[in-house]
Write a protein that holds these residues in place. Structure first.
Motif, PDB file in Angstrom:
ATOM      1  N   GLU A  37       0.826  -1.215   0.000  1.00 14.25           N
ATOM      2  CA  GLU A  37       0.000   0.000   0.000  1.00 14.25           C
ATOM      3  C   GLU A  37       0.858   1.262   0.000  1.00 14.25           C
ATOM      4  OE1 GLU A  37      -3.868  -1.768   2.451  1.00 14.25           O
ATOM      5  OE2 GLU A  37      -2.203  -0.813   3.530  1.00 14.25           O
ATOM      6  N   ILE A  38       1.921   1.266   0.804  1.00 13.30           N
ATOM      7  CA  ILE A  38       2.712   2.490   0.944  1.00 13.30           C
ATOM      8  C   ILE A  38       3.633   2.724  -0.249  1.00 13.30           C
ATOM      9  CG2 ILE A  38       4.752   1.573   2.153  1.00 13.30           C
ATOM     10  CD1 ILE A  38       2.807   4.711   3.202  1.00 13.30           C
ATOM     11  N   LEU A  39       3.993   1.644  -0.967  1.00 15.63           N
ATOM     12  CA  LEU A  39       4.939   1.772  -2.085  1.00 15.63           C
ATOM     13  C   LEU A  39       4.271   1.662  -3.452  1.00 15.63           C
ATOM     14  CD1 LEU A  39       8.039  -0.267  -0.815  1.00 15.63           C
ATOM     15  CD2 LEU A  39       7.528   2.174  -0.520  1.00 15.63           C
ATOM     16  N   ASP A  40       2.964   1.531  -3.498  1.00 15.04           N
ATOM     17  CA  ASP A  40       2.241   1.352  -4.751  1.00 15.04           C
ATOM     18  C   ASP A  40       2.650   2.376  -5.806  1.00 15.04           C
ATOM     19  OD1 ASP A  40       0.117   1.772  -6.751  1.00 15.04           O
ATOM     20  OD2 ASP A  40      -1.037   0.310  -5.608  1.00 15.04           O
ATOM     21  N   ASP A  41       2.570   3.670  -5.483  1.00 12.38           N
ATOM     22  CA  ASP A  41       2.854   4.715  -6.476  1.00 12.38           C
ATOM     23  C   ASP A  41       4.322   4.739  -6.879  1.00 12.38           C
ATOM     24  OD1 ASP A  41       3.336   5.648  -3.788  1.00 12.38           O
ATOM     25  OD2 ASP A  41       3.642   7.654  -4.614  1.00 12.38           O
ATOM     26  N   LEU A  42       5.228   4.440  -5.930  1.00 13.10           N
ATOM     27  CA  LEU A  42       6.655   4.456  -6.251  1.00 13.10           C
ATOM     28  C   LEU A  42       7.026   3.293  -7.165  1.00 13.10           C
ATOM     29  CD1 LEU A  42       8.290   5.474  -2.839  1.00 13.10           C
ATOM     30  CD2 LEU A  42       7.628   6.924  -4.769  1.00 13.10           C
ATOM     31  N   MET A  43       6.376   2.162  -7.024  1.00 16.01           N
ATOM     32  CA  MET A  43       6.638   1.031  -7.915  1.00 16.01           C
ATOM     33  C   MET A  43       6.167   1.319  -9.345  1.00 16.01           C
ATOM     34  SD  MET A  43       8.322  -1.554  -6.819  1.00 16.01           S
ATOM     35  CE  MET A  43       8.995  -2.170  -5.255  1.00 16.01           C
ATOM     36  N   ARG A  44       5.237   2.239  -9.512  1.00 13.91           N
ATOM     37  CA  ARG A  44       4.694   2.549 -10.834  1.00 13.91           C
ATOM     38  C   ARG A  44       5.441   3.683 -11.548  1.00 13.91           C
ATOM     39  NH1 ARG A  44      -0.512   0.126 -10.933  1.00 13.91           N
ATOM     40  NH2 ARG A  44      -1.270  -0.298  -8.820  1.00 13.91           N
ATOM     41  N   GLU A  45       6.292   4.417 -10.817  1.00 14.75           N
ATOM     42  CA  GLU A  45       6.783   5.679 -11.350  1.00 14.75           C
ATOM     43  C   GLU A  45       7.769   5.534 -12.508  1.00 14.75           C
ATOM     44  OE1 GLU A  45       8.609   7.927  -8.250  1.00 14.75           O
ATOM     45  OE2 GLU A  45      10.390   6.662  -8.117  1.00 14.75           O
ATOM     46  N   ASN A  46       8.250   4.324 -12.782  1.00 20.17           N
ATOM     47  CA  ASN A  46       9.211   4.158 -13.872  1.00 20.17           C
ATOM     48  C   ASN A  46       8.673   3.255 -14.988  1.00 20.17           C
ATOM     49  OD1 ASN A  46      11.733   4.966 -14.876  1.00 20.17           O
ATOM     50  ND2 ASN A  46      12.738   3.102 -14.161  1.00 20.17           N
TER      51      ASN A  46
END
Length: 452
Positions: A215-224
């Protein structure tokens, strides 16, 4: 929100100044600032962490409209008189003395050398409190310090604080209870002068409220560019909080996410714990052979350590391995803020005062206390008998185990009786408290480049 926080810090800056020792890259600093404390001085050994700390602290003070001291952060061994002079502060001038003194002397992952470890500064920090006489003291360390191995050490700390006129409190806090998505128990010592101690209440966390790793890293995993389908599958697998993040040390090479047991826990979350990535997964990402998933970036690790939400705005300086160590060795900012708010409210004497239990009667180690009070050596049998009279019942193996623990941190003197029995008396505390001739000086100089 930012404006209200800044107003709070500016409102209390005259009375709630903090000196922070072993400040690291600023996890505790950030939390205390958000709680309304203003830094007068911070001291840190690692030059990269110190640069990170100074840049961010100066920015926060500027945002508050507060003029930062020219000498805001000093770099070097906090116990070196050439680095700073604690006696330059008038007694009682500082509201809070805070710090995260080195953990390896007490860590169950290490040798638990305690006072024999050249990195041990806990007892020295207590003496520093006696020299500076702040209104409050905050020290945090690993859970290992709460173990039976260090019961005598804790007792010596409590007795010394009592001699200095403080009321002390110990508690094990879990970072996950304060919204940090990580299993990170910390053993915290808070001590206050009596007029403030009766207003102190431990912050109340919210167990079970921390987000999962996914949940906390969802957006960071998508950023690349990693595909939504792959990220969704990874988030579903990373459905628990993280194991404890460790910063590692200069003695043990580069950055990875911990020992074998931790790596197994990371693997169950779909994380490759064998290092730290330079960037989030690209569209064509596939795990290396045998890896359970992607590696984390330092940005992701920082978020798992509590740098998110109101604490997201913090820039780390240095190369990847250095940045990872800065993050991994930090005190999570949300936990520091919660503790800071509790101490702040006590110093401002908010709420109803509570009845205090006399801390000098708190016994962490009855064998230590008994030997400290005796003028003559005692055999194990005599120790058992005398403790029983006070309502404390121990068998001989337990007494011998406690004596063995005490021998690591104190000069435990042994005298052989005519009967052949050994009698024990408690000598000096071995811990470094500022002695010019302490072994810590030679050991620290010898291992200086490997201490982190």
């Amino acid at each position: 929100m930012r404006k209200e926080i800044a107003m709070s810090a500016a409102e209390h800056k005259q009375t709630l100044e903090v000196v922070e020792i072993c400040a690291g890259a600023g996890g505790q600093s950030f939390g205390l600032h958000r709680a309304g404390f203003t830094h007068r001085l911070a001291i840190e050994l690692d030059v990269h962490a110190a640069h990170t700390l100074e840049q961010n602290l100066r920015r926060l003070l500027k945002e508050d409209g507060t003029e930062a001291p020219e000498d805001l952060v000093r770099v070097g061994d906090v116990a070196d008189p050439d680095v700073w002079d604690p006696d330059a502060f008038e007694k009682g001038e500082i509201a809070l003395l805070a710090g995260g003194v080195p953990c390896p002397p007490f860590s169950i992952a290490g040798k638990q050398l305690g006072s024999s470890d050249e990195r041990d500064l806990f007892a020295w920090a207590i003496e520093l409190c006696g020299r500076m006489r702040p209104k409050a003291l905050l020290l945090e360390n690993v859970r290992g310090l709460s173990a039976n191995r260090f019961s005598g050490y804790r007792q010596a700390v409590l007795d010394k604080l009592h001699d200095f006129g403080y009321i002390a409190f110990w508690k094990l806090l879990n970072a996950s209870d304060f919204g940090v998505p990580q299993l990170r128990p910390r053993f915290v010592l808070v001590a206050l002068q009596p007029e403030y101690a009766k207003y102190f209440r431990w912050p109340e966390g919210r167990p079970g409220d921390a987000p999962t790793v996914g949940e906390i890293l969802d957006d960071l995993m998508r950023e690349n560019g990693w595909s939504d389908e792959e990220v969704d599958a990874w988030v579903a697998k990373a459905n628990k909080i993280a194991p404890t993040i460790v910063g590692g040390s200069k003695k043990h090479g580069g950055a990875d996410l911990g020992p074998t047991r931790a790596k197994k826990a990371w693997a169950e979350l779909g994380v490759d714990a064998m290092g730290v990535a330079n960037h989030a997964p690209r569209p064509d990402f596939t795990p290396t052979k045998g890896a359970p998933g992607p590696k984390l970036t330092t940005k992701m690790v920082a978020r798992l350590q509590g740098w998110h939400g109101e604490f997201a705005d913090w820039d780390f300086l240095g190369l990847k391995t250095s940045v990872y160590r800065q993050i991994g060795n930090a005190f999570p900012p949300p936990v520091a803020k919660a503790l800071g708010e509790a101490i702040r409210d006590a110093l401002l004497q908010k709420g109803e005062p509570i009845a205090l239990v006399e801390t000098s009667s708190t016994i962490h180690d009855p064998v230590y206390r008994l030997l400290r009070q005796q003028s003559r050596p005692l055999t194990a049998e005599q120790i058992i008998t005398k403790l029983a009279r006070t309502g404390v019942f121990m068998d001989q193996p337990e007494v011998e185990r406690r004596l063995n623990h005490l021998s690591h941190d104190f000069d435990l003197q042994k005298t052989e009786r005519k009967s052949g029995d050994l009698a024990y008396s408690l000598g000096q505390f071995k811990a470094f408290v500022g002695q010019d001739d302490h072994q810590r000086h030679d050991l620290f100089t010898q291992y200086r480049t490997k201490i982190s």
